[in-house]
Scaffold this motif. Structure first.
Motif, PDB file in Angstrom:
ATOM      1  N   MET A   1       0.945  -1.078  -0.120  1.00 22.64           N
ATOM      2  CA  MET A   1      -0.256   0.138  -0.050  1.00 22.64           C
ATOM      3  C   MET A   1       0.887   1.193   0.069  1.00 22.64           C
ATOM      4  N   SER A   2       0.480   1.955  -0.957  1.00 24.40           N
ATOM      5  CA  SER A   2       1.300   3.512  -0.922  1.00 24.40           C
ATOM      6  C   SER A   2       0.975   4.530   0.084  1.00 24.40           C
ATOM      7  N   THR A   3       1.751   5.381   0.249  1.00 21.03           N
ATOM      8  CA  THR A   3       1.352   6.355   0.979  1.00 21.03           C
ATOM      9  C   THR A   3       1.587   7.786   0.648  1.00 21.03           C
ATOM     10  N   VAL A   4       0.634   8.523   0.993  1.00 20.51           N
ATOM     11  CA  VAL A   4       0.726  10.036   0.446  1.00 20.51           C
ATOM     12  C   VAL A   4       0.733  11.205   1.506  1.00 20.51           C
ATOM     13  N   ASN A  24     -13.011   6.667   4.219  1.00 21.40           N
ATOM     14  CA  ASN A  24     -12.698   7.199   3.331  1.00 21.40           C
ATOM     15  C   ASN A  24     -11.260   7.779   3.397  1.00 21.40           C
ATOM     16  N   THR A  25     -10.569   7.374   4.630  1.00 24.28           N
ATOM     17  CA  THR A  25      -9.247   7.710   4.826  1.00 24.28           C
ATOM     18  C   THR A  25      -8.030   6.677   3.946  1.00 24.28           C
ATOM     19  N   THR A  30      -9.232   4.923  -7.943  1.00 25.41           N
ATOM     20  CA  THR A  30      -9.644   3.806  -8.251  1.00 25.41           C
ATOM     21  C   THR A  30     -10.412   2.785  -7.245  1.00 25.41           C
ATOM     22  N   ARG A  31     -10.813   1.977  -7.297  1.00 28.52           N
ATOM     23  CA  ARG A  31     -11.529   1.056  -6.386  1.00 28.52           C
ATOM     24  C   ARG A  31     -10.634   0.308  -5.367  1.00 28.52           C
ATOM     25  N   ALA A  32      -9.195   0.247  -5.876  1.00 29.34           N
ATOM     26  CA  ALA A  32      -8.206  -0.299  -5.119  1.00 29.34           C
ATOM     27  C   ALA A  32      -8.066   0.516  -3.901  1.00 29.34           C
ATOM     28  N   ARG A  33      -7.872  -0.038  -2.733  1.00 32.49           N
ATOM     29  CA  ARG A  33      -7.782   0.688  -1.510  1.00 32.49           C
ATOM     30  C   ARG A  33      -6.332   0.525  -1.196  1.00 32.49           C
ATOM     31  N   ASP A  34      -5.501   1.225  -1.974  1.00 28.46           N
ATOM     32  CA  ASP A  34      -3.950   1.144  -2.069  1.00 28.46           C
ATOM     33  C   ASP A  34      -3.615   2.570  -1.350  1.00 28.46           C
TER      34      ASP A  34
END
Length: 207
Positions: A1-4, A24-25, A30-34
């Protein structure tokens, strides 16, 4: 999972309810929760302050406690994330007609029940929350317990019938419109992305 980089502007609160905004955090375009936005306990505190779950004094006190007890803060962060993901999977399954995982339902139910057991009824439930949990009561678990209470309130009310899932990303939202035809979490983000994708498809002949 990436971070921002974590920012909590208006675009982070399109769910219409704090429990949905919590789900939603995670997620990107996209639909990917990544894309994870709650990297640390301090992120939970900052988000909870922006969402109105905590006040300034509570946020300051929790930041100090987290610095003094990093292991406890890490556990509290894990609890918030676990509640968030179980709630998202359960609600997304309901909205799409998929079969929900019993473990997700049980996790949400246990979190809500535990938060109610540890909360006190408000002196005046007609003004503000009906159930109270304080920093002295909960310590580092304060954001998680308040969020579980908010989840319980959402699921007990009629707004639960208005929960929708974005047609482009994984975010959940309340749709107050009479027709229940809202498709996007936000026209400014996913709505515009979908419009741009349609335009590209027409321009390239791939649509």
């Amino acid at each position: 999972m990436s971070t921002v980089g974590t920012t909590w502007g208006a675009e982070a609160f399109v769910g219409g309810h704090p429990a949905l905004d919590l789900t939603n955090t995670v997620g990107g375009a996209t639909r990917a929760r990544d894309v994870e936005r709650l990297h640390t306990y301090d992120d939970v505190v900052a988000w909870s302050l922006a969402a109105g779950v905590l006040d300034d004094a509570e946020a300051t006190a929790l930041a100090a406690r987290a610095a003094a007890d990093p292991e406890g803060a890490a556990r509290a962060l894990d609890e918030v994330r676990a509640h968030r993901e179980a709630l998202h999977r359960w609600l997304a399954a309901a909205v799409t007609g998929a079969e929900a995982d019993e473990a997700d339902r049980a996790r949400v139910a246990d979190d809500v029940a535990d938060a109610h057991r540890r909360a006190r009824p408000a002196p005046d439930p007609t003004r503000g929350p009906a159930w109270l949990v304080t920093l002295d009561d909960a310590g580092l678990a304060l954001p998680g317990r308040r969020l579980a209470l908010l989840t319980g309130a959402l699921l007990a009310g009629e707004d639960r019938r208005r929960i929708g899932l974005c047609g482009r990303c994984s975010w959940l939202f309340l749709d107050p419109s009479p027709t229940r035809r809202r498709r996007w979490c936000s026209m400014a983000t996913c709505g515009n992305r979908a419009k741009a994708a349609r335009h590209h498809a027409r321009a390239t002949g791939s649509g």
